[in-house]
Motif scaffolding. Structure first.
Motif, PDB file in Angstrom:
ATOM      1  N   GLU B 171       0.821  -1.222   0.000  1.00 45.98           N
ATOM      2  CA  GLU B 171       0.000   0.000   0.000  1.00 45.98           C
ATOM      3  C   GLU B 171       0.855   1.273   0.000  1.00 45.98           C
ATOM      4  O   GLU B 171       0.366   2.373   0.243  1.00 45.98           O
ATOM      5  CB  GLU B 171      -1.027  -0.028   1.123  1.00 45.98           C
ATOM      6  CG  GLU B 171      -2.041  -1.191   0.991  1.00 45.98           C
ATOM      7  CD  GLU B 171      -2.578  -1.413  -0.441  1.00 45.98           C
ATOM      8  OE1 GLU B 171      -3.014  -0.441  -1.081  1.00 45.98           O
ATOM      9  OE2 GLU B 171      -2.532  -2.570  -0.934  1.00 45.98           O
ATOM     10  N   GLU B 173       2.586   4.317  -1.854  1.00 42.60           N
ATOM     11  CA  GLU B 173       2.303   5.056  -3.086  1.00 42.60           C
ATOM     12  C   GLU B 173       3.359   4.730  -4.138  1.00 42.60           C
ATOM     13  O   GLU B 173       4.555   4.835  -3.882  1.00 42.60           O
ATOM     14  CB  GLU B 173       2.306   6.562  -2.796  1.00 42.60           C
ATOM     15  CG  GLU B 173       2.033   7.406  -4.041  1.00 42.60           C
ATOM     16  CD  GLU B 173       2.161   8.919  -3.794  1.00 42.60           C
ATOM     17  OE1 GLU B 173       1.620   9.410  -2.793  1.00 42.60           O
ATOM     18  OE2 GLU B 173       2.814   9.588  -4.608  1.00 42.60           O
ATOM     19  N   GLN B 190      -3.509   9.381  -5.973  1.00 42.04           N
ATOM     20  CA  GLN B 190      -2.401   8.522  -5.553  1.00 42.04           C
ATOM     21  C   GLN B 190      -2.724   7.060  -5.826  1.00 42.04           C
ATOM     22  O   GLN B 190      -3.793   6.579  -5.439  1.00 42.04           O
ATOM     23  CB  GLN B 190      -2.161   8.675  -4.046  1.00 42.04           C
ATOM     24  CG  GLN B 190      -1.671  10.036  -3.625  1.00 42.04           C
ATOM     25  CD  GLN B 190      -1.766  10.183  -2.111  1.00 42.04           C
ATOM     26  OE1 GLN B 190      -2.846  10.379  -1.564  1.00 42.04           O
ATOM     27  NE2 GLN B 190      -0.630  10.064  -1.447  1.00 42.04           N
ATOM     28  N   THR B 192      -1.270   3.045  -5.329  1.00 42.97           N
ATOM     29  CA  THR B 192      -0.309   2.227  -4.593  1.00 42.97           C
ATOM     30  C   THR B 192       0.137   1.063  -5.470  1.00 42.97           C
ATOM     31  O   THR B 192      -0.517   0.726  -6.470  1.00 42.97           O
ATOM     32  CB  THR B 192      -0.942   1.658  -3.318  1.00 42.97           C
ATOM     33  OG1 THR B 192      -1.957   0.719  -3.690  1.00 42.97           O
ATOM     34  CG2 THR B 192      -1.565   2.746  -2.464  1.00 42.97           C
ATOM     35  N   MET B 195      -2.663  -1.482  -5.719  1.00 46.15           N
ATOM     36  CA  MET B 195      -3.749  -1.114  -6.636  1.00 46.15           C
ATOM     37  C   MET B 195      -3.357  -1.466  -8.074  1.00 46.15           C
ATOM     38  O   MET B 195      -4.133  -2.067  -8.820  1.00 46.15           O
ATOM     39  CB  MET B 195      -4.047   0.384  -6.524  1.00 46.15           C
ATOM     40  CG  MET B 195      -4.763   0.781  -5.249  1.00 46.15           C
ATOM     41  SD  MET B 195      -4.657   2.573  -4.913  1.00 46.15           S
ATOM     42  CE  MET B 195      -5.861   3.227  -6.083  1.00 46.15           C
ATOM     43  N   GLY B 360     -13.411  -7.058  -8.822  1.00 46.26           N
ATOM     44  CA  GLY B 360     -12.639  -6.132  -7.994  1.00 46.26           C
ATOM     45  C   GLY B 360     -13.291  -4.769  -7.872  1.00 46.26           C
ATOM     46  O   GLY B 360     -12.920  -3.973  -7.017  1.00 46.26           O
ATOM     47  N   ILE B 361     -14.274  -4.521  -8.734  1.00 51.12           N
ATOM     48  CA  ILE B 361     -14.943  -3.215  -8.756  1.00 51.12           C
ATOM     49  C   ILE B 361     -16.446  -3.394  -8.530  1.00 51.12           C
ATOM     50  O   ILE B 361     -17.060  -4.283  -9.112  1.00 51.12           O
ATOM     51  CB  ILE B 361     -14.741  -2.525 -10.127  1.00 51.12           C
ATOM     52  CG1 ILE B 361     -13.254  -2.298 -10.412  1.00 51.12           C
ATOM     53  CG2 ILE B 361     -15.523  -1.208 -10.201  1.00 51.12           C
ATOM     54  CD1 ILE B 361     -12.573  -1.243  -9.577  1.00 51.12           C
ATOM     55  N   SER B 362     -17.001  -2.555  -7.681  1.00 52.89           N
ATOM     56  CA  SER B 362     -18.450  -2.525  -7.471  1.00 52.89           C
ATOM     57  C   SER B 362     -18.987  -1.197  -7.978  1.00 52.89           C
ATOM     58  O   SER B 362     -18.313  -0.174  -7.840  1.00 52.89           O
ATOM     59  CB  SER B 362     -18.783  -2.679  -5.987  1.00 52.89           C
ATOM     60  OG  SER B 362     -18.167  -3.832  -5.460  1.00 52.89           O
ATOM     61  N   ARG B 386     -16.657   1.854  -6.449  1.00 50.42           N
ATOM     62  CA  ARG B 386     -15.792   1.535  -5.311  1.00 50.42           C
ATOM     63  C   ARG B 386     -15.023   0.272  -5.649  1.00 50.42           C
ATOM     64  O   ARG B 386     -15.542  -0.579  -6.352  1.00 50.42           O
ATOM     65  CB  ARG B 386     -16.660   1.303  -4.072  1.00 50.42           C
ATOM     66  CG  ARG B 386     -15.882   1.181  -2.789  1.00 50.42           C
ATOM     67  CD  ARG B 386     -16.804   1.186  -1.598  1.00 50.42           C
ATOM     68  NE  ARG B 386     -17.580  -0.043  -1.513  1.00 50.42           N
ATOM     69  CZ  ARG B 386     -18.384  -0.341  -0.482  1.00 50.42           C
ATOM     70  NH1 ARG B 386     -18.545   0.512   0.498  1.00 50.42           N
ATOM     71  NH2 ARG B 386     -19.032  -1.474  -0.467  1.00 50.42           N
ATOM     72  N   GLY B 387     -13.815   0.129  -5.174  1.00 55.56           N
ATOM     73  CA  GLY B 387     -13.139  -1.134  -5.440  1.00 55.56           C
ATOM     74  C   GLY B 387     -11.644  -1.107  -5.260  1.00 55.56           C
ATOM     75  O   GLY B 387     -11.084  -0.155  -4.700  1.00 55.56           O
ATOM     76  N   GLU B 388     -11.033  -2.168  -5.776  1.00 55.58           N
ATOM     77  CA  GLU B 388      -9.641  -2.472  -5.424  1.00 55.58           C
ATOM     78  C   GLU B 388      -8.626  -1.472  -5.978  1.00 55.58           C
ATOM     79  O   GLU B 388      -7.505  -1.449  -5.528  1.00 55.58           O
ATOM     80  CB  GLU B 388      -9.297  -3.885  -5.886  1.00 55.58           C
ATOM     81  CG  GLU B 388     -10.215  -4.938  -5.284  1.00 55.58           C
ATOM     82  CD  GLU B 388      -9.484  -6.174  -4.801  1.00 55.58           C
ATOM     83  OE1 GLU B 388      -8.353  -6.401  -5.232  1.00 55.58           O
ATOM     84  OE2 GLU B 388     -10.056  -6.910  -3.973  1.00 55.58           O
ATOM     85  N   TRP B 389      -8.986  -0.720  -7.016  1.00 50.99           N
ATOM     86  CA  TRP B 389      -8.050   0.311  -7.507  1.00 50.99           C
ATOM     87  C   TRP B 389      -8.791   1.632  -7.729  1.00 50.99           C
ATOM     88  O   TRP B 389      -8.430   2.402  -8.617  1.00 50.99           O
ATOM     89  CB  TRP B 389      -7.290  -0.155  -8.754  1.00 50.99           C
ATOM     90  CG  TRP B 389      -8.160  -0.744  -9.813  1.00 50.99           C
ATOM     91  CD1 TRP B 389      -8.754  -0.087 -10.848  1.00 50.99           C
ATOM     92  CD2 TRP B 389      -8.537  -2.115  -9.948  1.00 50.99           C
ATOM     93  NE1 TRP B 389      -9.486  -0.955 -11.594  1.00 50.99           N
ATOM     94  CE2 TRP B 389      -9.367  -2.214 -11.072  1.00 50.99           C
ATOM     95  CE3 TRP B 389      -8.263  -3.280  -9.212  1.00 50.99           C
ATOM     96  CZ2 TRP B 389      -9.932  -3.434 -11.481  1.00 50.99           C
ATOM     97  CZ3 TRP B 389      -8.827  -4.482  -9.618  1.00 50.99           C
ATOM     98  CH2 TRP B 389      -9.635  -4.544 -10.743  1.00 50.99           C
ATOM     99  N   VAL B 390      -9.782   1.868  -6.890  1.00 54.95           N
ATOM    100  CA  VAL B 390     -10.510   3.140  -6.924  1.00 54.95           C
ATOM    101  C   VAL B 390     -10.105   3.926  -5.674  1.00 54.95           C
ATOM    102  O   VAL B 390     -10.123   3.374  -4.574  1.00 54.95           O
ATOM    103  CB  VAL B 390     -12.034   2.891  -6.913  1.00 54.95           C
ATOM    104  CG1 VAL B 390     -12.784   4.216  -6.928  1.00 54.95           C
ATOM    105  CG2 VAL B 390     -12.441   2.009  -8.079  1.00 54.95           C
ATOM    106  N   ILE B 391      -9.735   5.197  -5.855  1.00 53.70           N
ATOM    107  CA  ILE B 391      -9.340   5.975  -4.676  1.00 53.70           C
ATOM    108  C   ILE B 391     -10.564   6.306  -3.831  1.00 53.70           C
ATOM    109  O   ILE B 391     -11.702   6.293  -4.315  1.00 53.70           O
ATOM    110  CB  ILE B 391      -8.615   7.286  -5.067  1.00 53.70           C
ATOM    111  CG1 ILE B 391      -9.485   8.150  -6.003  1.00 53.70           C
ATOM    112  CG2 ILE B 391      -7.275   6.989  -5.695  1.00 53.70           C
ATOM    113  CD1 ILE B 391      -8.987   9.585  -6.110  1.00 53.70           C
ATOM    114  N   ASP B 392     -10.316   6.562  -2.544  1.00 50.03           N
ATOM    115  CA  ASP B 392     -11.413   7.034  -1.696  1.00 50.03           C
ATOM    116  C   ASP B 392     -11.122   8.413  -1.122  1.00 50.03           C
ATOM    117  O   ASP B 392     -11.823   8.882  -0.233  1.00 50.03           O
ATOM    118  CB  ASP B 392     -11.776   6.004  -0.616  1.00 50.03           C
ATOM    119  CG  ASP B 392     -10.598   5.675   0.288  1.00 50.03           C
ATOM    120  OD1 ASP B 392      -9.552   6.337   0.174  1.00 50.03           O
ATOM    121  OD2 ASP B 392     -10.739   4.755   1.107  1.00 50.03           O
TER     122      ASP B 392
END
Lengths: 533, 533
Positions: B171, B173, B190, B192, B195, B360-362, B386-392
């Motif tokens: 994780e 960057e 950013q 990681t 991601m 991996g993505i919702s 939302r998901g494994e390579w989406v920023i929050d």
């Protein structure tokens, strides 16, 4: 940055969202078919999660299953980890002592048991101190000494068909599997949600087993064994049709399931594929829709790969893994350029190897001094593995960790292997099965594979027997093809074409069948015992 | 359990281990070809990592690049994050103010600059306070006001060709990208290592873009734009041949690269594919080896998908994503059963949508009250992801976070979309581009797509113009196909077949070309300004 890594509930939600009408078909133990959709399954998974809450099973507690491959076991695969508990799939074929040990080791809070395995569980009831309830995977409870006991359908009945899935850290344990214990007391292997989700994503890749939403996926490998190599999860994330066949593993049953359900990809150990090939030849039956089979658990003879290509037009994909790397770490398909670069002989020789590490997994081969073996495809050493779904310690077994892992965190697989420039790992033997003769090593696996290339040989197992001068010498057990005979002299002449004279077995025994372990491998321990007695 | 998740150095090590002879071919800016192998690249990546150490760039510091698509930029893609720094790819087409802003925002410690962009950088030298060195991506330094400055080849020369890659938390960057800022000041995104590794694994899957070791991968999308949709990393993890073409993006150059290098998969924005199709028709040239193209960045007209199928036998795969979800979140290929279930019309209609969320993505579609829109393929709402390579969250932009994310952590994409039962998301417009007429919504995107289905229309862009009574009304800009003419009346008659009368543009302007943004999308801001002036 993101904190939204998937867990197993996301895997099921994907199928429910994108393939709600996707089918899960089970040939149940009684031979009747059960068919429903991902949407149907989802609602029952929610009911089961509520039932686990009601049973008072706390977060992180383990739920044991003694069950074959069927829809209810599939529901447990999702409801248990999705709701924050851990799924403990128990191998019902373990010897008594190990069967008791694994339940105690996991501290299973509840056991879900198929009717066919109730007797087995009853025998050990007194040893299961932590088990507070038994659930029979059926719609009624047979006469049993187990208690408290309920049946699965009563447990689910009337519960809500939606569930608020907890938001879990992806590194939460989702399941505990035990090794089959052929080398001692079974060892617990903890998997996390993240490990399995990443492994599933690997299995959707074009260069691995390439599972797609348009596949019909049939895991023959038992669901108690390394999550059936993750296929129930993989089919779900892809939205593929999933086919299960309880304990029906006769070649006749398997081929009829493949035909009836239009299976495109099936997975099992090589002995199953040997049996299926023999049955197809004999019966003249067809498996026309089947595109590829994934074989794992032990090495596949090159002859079998050729046979499936030539006779049945099915691609046999070999994969190598162990419970500690479940589902697998290497895969053997023709890589980029290999088909073009080399002749058919090289191609099949590569495909008969354990294969190349898949994305997410790193491998190395180390000699006895811990140095890297050259990647010449000849020098042997111990195969060591590390990666995204490889454990770096056992569950509460510091004794096993000392032997099982290097000080820099690589899994010591106990397999003896070579590695070549193209990246193909060839497992030449289990460390314990290698035959040490006159200070040199003889690979029992290579002898077996070569013996099985002889037309008259159906199956072969080679073990070490003690020898006064040479320390150990090879001894071969051979099952001939139906209506064929062959003698030791002929087989040694066959082997002599490839191996030096001192590799040839000193003795042969021709037998009707080879004993198999609880995971369908040739049982060499039992063969050794037979010679000793 | 495991702590061995991959980082980007593992991605490169895989290619070096399994495909050391795999090729990376670049058509450099001067038109000369540069060809080398993954092994060659690896050694130079190691040299570059040593050079970064020597320059004193600390762990976590950002390294900026102002560069096109070439082998040296590829080396930066691995050396910078692999050694624990963060790669900041800068869009050289940004307006002055934004160009300065992003370098300051990232606090870039060093800038690697192509000779062709040196002038651009020189103009802003004074604003780059944190930049302590400039490196020209060439083998010599031209006359320049930048200082201190060195050339890339001198920087690498003589350094060791092995490097001890640090063991990084996945994780960490690995890179910072800025949004193109069409809606305000660019925002930092950013990424990681984890991601990007997970996204790469997704792109190897059969049901996404299915990149395989036997592919020849050609990312046309710029390497400053969302890591060229991760293709340089994806080709590496797969061990595929990788083709780069610097800034050569004319249709003539692209088709000649595709032919020369045997490209099997290429990725670019739809405007590029429109240009290529026109060029192929006109020139009679062939792109026979090309199997599939991945289009993204803006919506693909259905007509273009059909055209590539029918005229060139190339599958156009549409993917939807944004810098915040780089490389992408949904993909549009025929899902399981769709081809069988529905006619050709439905099939193409689905393929013209943004597609289904990848593993991996919702996704979800929310109406203005924050409620779920029904999945009827008609009701519009905001697409949230939302998901494994989406920023929050954005990089140090709490102001943007408030608008950009829901309180439960979903990315608010700003796209207006429908969602159907099969899981296909259809982006009907950017929220800012939707035309609000008389209290109802008109989709500029749907009008454009339908206009482009008319044989006489090459390109179309529809924008909103203010209106006293109706608030806003549509205005269409149209580029006709070469040697064709068409009038507003005919086009409105065409549109009338599908849309209600009040959707039809009030006015048309026929132009020679449409202005494009720095990422090759139609520049609607500029079109609006043109009307205002």
């Amino acid at each position: 940055m993101t904190r939204s890594q998937w867990t197993l509930s996301d895997v099921l939600l994907r199928a429910t969202s994108l393939a709600p009408d996707g089918e899960i078909a089970t040939k149940r133990e009684d031979g009747e078919w059960h068919q429903y959709t991902y949407q149907d399954a989802y609602e029952r998974v929610c009911q089961l999660a509520h039932a686990l809450d009601e049973l008072g099973i706390g977060a992180g507690k383990r739920v044991g299953t003694v069950a074959a491959n069927h829809d209810r076991h599939y529901e447990l695969y999702f409801a248990v980890p999705g709701s924050g508990r851990s799924l403990h799939t128990i191998n019902h074929r373990l010897p008594d002592e190990h069967f008791e040990y694994v339940v105690e080791d996991a501290e299973d809070a509840v056991l879900f048991v198929d009717p066919q395995f109730i007797e087995r569980v009853e025998c050990h009831r007194d040893a299961f101190e932590d088990v507070s309830a038994f659930v029979v995977l059926d719609d009624e409870v047979p006469d049993t000494a187990l208690e408290p006991v309920t049946d699965y359908e009563s447990l689910l009945e009337g519960r809500p068909t939606e569930y608020e899935w907890p938001s879990l850290d992806p590194e939460t344990e989702c399941g505990l599997c035990h090794t089959s214990g052929t080398t001692g007391i079974p060892k617990g292997v903890q998997h996390t949600h993240g490990m399995l989700v990443r492994a599933c994503n690997m299995m959707l890749q074009t260069d691995t087993v390439a599972v797609s939403g348009s596949d019909v996926v049939f895991p023959i490998v038992p669901m108690f064994h390394g999550y059936a190599w993750a296929y129930p999860y993989v089919a779900t994330i892809a939205g593929s049709k999933l086919v299960l066949a309880d304990s029906h593993t006769s070649p006749e049953a398997l081929t009829s399931v493949i035909e009836r359900e239009g299976v495109t990809i099936a997975s099992a150990v090589p002995t199953i594929w040997l049996d299926v090939a023999a049955y197809l030849d004999e019966s003249g039956k067809s498996i026309a829709g089947l595109e590829r089979i994934q074989s794992g658990g032990s090495a596949v003879p090159e002859s079998l790969i050729r046979r499936y290509d030539d006779a049945f037009d099915v691609e046999m994909i070999q994969a190598w893994g162990m419970t500690e790397t479940a589902p697998f770490a290497t895969i053997s398909r023709a890589p980029s350029g290999l088909e073009a670069d080399c002749g058919e002989i090289d191609l099949y020789a590569s495909r008969a190897k354990a294969g190349r590490p898949v994305p997410g997994i790193s491998v190395r081969v180390r000699d006895e001094d811990g140095e890297s073996a050259p990647r010449d495809g000849e020098t042997v050493g111990e195969l060591q593995v590390r990666g995204e779904w490889v454990i770096d310690s056992y569950y509460e077994r510091p004794d096993a960790d000392a032997d099982g892992f290097t000080c820099d965190g690589w899994l010591r697989t106990g397999d003896v292997a070579t590695w070549d420039k193209r990246g193909f790992v060839d497992v030449v033997d289990r460390k314990k099965d290698i035959i040490k003769s006159g200070g040199e090593w003889i690979s029992s696996l290579e002898l077996e594979s070569e013996l099985m290339r002889n037309d008259a040989v159906a199956e072969a197992a080679v073990i070490a027997v003690d020898h006064d001068i040479w320390q150990e010498r090879p001894f071969a057990f051979v099952v001939t093809e139906r209506d064929r005979t062959v003698d030791a002299e002929t087989l040694n002449a066959h082997l002599r074409e490839r191996f030096p004279k001192w590799w040839l077995p000193d003795e042969y025994e021709f037998v009707d069948a080879l004993p198999r372990t609880s995971t369908e491998k040739f049982d060499k321990q039992q063969l050794s015992k037979r010679l000793d007695s």
